[in-house]
Design an enzyme around this catalytic site. Structure first.
Site, short mmCIF file in Angstrom:
data_model
loop_
_atom_site.label_atom_id
_atom_site.label_comp_id
_atom_site.label_asym_id
_atom_site.label_seq_id
_atom_site.Cartn_x
_atom_site.Cartn_y
_atom_site.Cartn_z
N ASP A 98 104.96 -3.02 112.94
CA ASP A 98 105.26 -2.91 114.37
C ASP A 98 106.04 -4.08 114.93
O ASP A 98 106.16 -4.22 116.15
CB ASP A 98 103.98 -2.73 115.17
CG ASP A 98 103.03 -3.92 115.06
OD1 ASP A 98 103.26 -4.78 114.18
OD2 ASP A 98 102.06 -3.98 115.83
N GLU A 99 106.62 -4.94 114.08
CA GLU A 99 107.38 -6.07 114.62
C GLU A 99 108.52 -6.47 113.69
O GLU A 99 108.41 -6.37 112.47
CB GLU A 99 106.47 -7.27 114.89
CG GLU A 99 105.79 -7.83 113.65
CD GLU A 99 105.04 -9.12 113.92
OE1 GLU A 99 105.52 -9.94 114.72
OE2 GLU A 99 103.96 -9.31 113.33
#
Length: 394
Positions: free
Chosen positions: A124-125
């Site tokens: 998610d990053e």
């Protein structure tokens, strides 16, 4: 030319993916975690009935939570029984990592429509650089950084269009500051920090907001009266070296002043890929053989899917167990040829199990593929003997 590094962090990623599936839960405290044993039930009238934290019994942990649940003190990694005491009425949803990975690929592909490369830091990053993009150095009206801000806003919109999900972006001269500022205005934040903003925006934050200051280091800093990043910046550098060692002590001083010259890393070729699952209850190889067999086969199938999706094949297979006394046992073997075939992986992983002590119950089971090679580079190897007829534990 000013350097611009962006850190993009998806907002409450797993929970947000679930809200796409269950839009009626928007605005409610929702917790994702505890495995997959509590799916929503469809009522005769077509509505869905969801599990609540108050009804949960087990030792699972929260994978993530919506911002409404976080307001009660629920956060990722918290035990679900403890979360139930804080927010008993919160909805509990099962995890669906296959869907989260699919959405992860979508948002990264959307970003790659705007930048040449990304520094992939997880599901998610990501980091990416905007320094050389047309307009990144331009002012817009009274905003001296309006050009790079506009580029980041377009990337946010592209992620939203591709996934239906929001993200927050931090922009600064380096990775350390961008990681901090992407979290300052969540959700849907777009935060720009330069060296001139460090004293006002960064120094008042708790020291633990620096990525690299873990719980133990933070507790030691707190005992020294160094509670904020500003306190750390004002501390005697030599004193930090004496208490934390030369390398880490020097880094603490540099980080507190927002100095970080690390380059982005675009080489993400994995050396191994693994799949594992933690059970709701301890299982035993003999008494729970049927359940374990199905779980084991599914792990191998998912691992094979991961290999194929990444375009690689494996030469070794390993198995990991965490026993009921929390001891970890591993075994690994090298195959006679490269493979991404689920049945072959399952067979060799079973051979690893034959070499493991299985008298105790265990709480975690994992399968690992190692010695990876691009599928189109793998040399043809002679097939080995067929081991599939051996009696395996499960």
């Amino acid at each position: 030319m000013r350097r611009w590094i962006a850190h993009l962090d998806m907002d409450a990623f797993f929970a947000s993916v679930e809200l796409l599936r269950y839009p009626e839960l928007r605005g409610q405290p929702v917790v994702v975690g505890g495995g997959s044993r509590h799916p929503p039930l469809v009522q005769p009238d077509g509505t869905r009935r969801f599990a609540r934290l108050r009804d949960y019994a087990g030792r699972g942990v929260a994978t993530t939570a919506t911002y409404e649940a976080r307001a009660f003190g629920v956060h990722s990694g918290i035990g679900l029984m403890k979360a139930a005491a804080l927010a008993p009425d919160a909805v509990l949803l099962p995890t669906d990592f296959d869907e989260y990975k699919r959405m992860s690929r979508l948002f990264k592909q959307a970003v790659l429509e705007h930048v040449a490369q990304i520094d992939d830091r997880g599901i998610d990053e990501i980091y990416f650089e905007l320094t050389d993009l047309p307009g990144a150095q331009d002012a817009v009206g009274d905003d001296p950084h309006g050009g790079v801000r506009a580029i980041a806003a377009r990337i946010q919109q592209a992620v939203q269009a591709a996934t239906g999900l929001s993200c927050s972006i931090g922009l600064s001269p380096n990775k350390l500051l961008s990681k901090i500022c992407s979290d300052l205005e969540k959700p849907r934040g777009l935060t720009v920090i330069t060296e001139a903003d460090i004293a006002a925006r960064i120094w008042p934050l708790p020291a633990k907001r620096i990525n690299g200051i873990g719980p133990k280091a933070n507790a030691k800093l707190d005992s020294l009266g160094l509670r904020t990043i500003g306190d750390l910046a004002a501390a005697d550098p030599q004193g930090l070296i004496e208490r934390f060692g030369r390398s880490y002590g020097s880094w603490l001083t540099e980080a507190a002043h927002g100095r970080d010259d690390r380059p982005l890393s675009y080489s993400r070729d994995p050396k191994s890929i693994s799949r594992e699952t933690t059970f709701e209850r301890d299982l035993h190889a003999k008494h729970d053989r049927e359940e374990l067999g199905a779980l084991f086969t599914r792990l191998c199938e998912r691992l094979a899917d991961d290999l194929k999706r990444k375009g690689v094949v494996a030469k070794s297979v390993g198995v990991k167990l965490r026993q009921d006394d929390f001891r970890i046992v591993t075994r690994e073997l090298t195959m006679d040829r490269y493979t991404a075939d689920a049945a072959v992986i399952r067979r060799h992983a079973g051979l690893c199990l034959k070499r493991m002590p299985l008298e105790r119950r265990f709480r975690l089971l994992g399968v690992r593929a190692g010695h990876l090679l691009a599928a189109d580079q793998a040399a043809e190897m002679p097939a080995g003997q067929e081991e599939g007829q051996l009696a395996l534990p499960f």
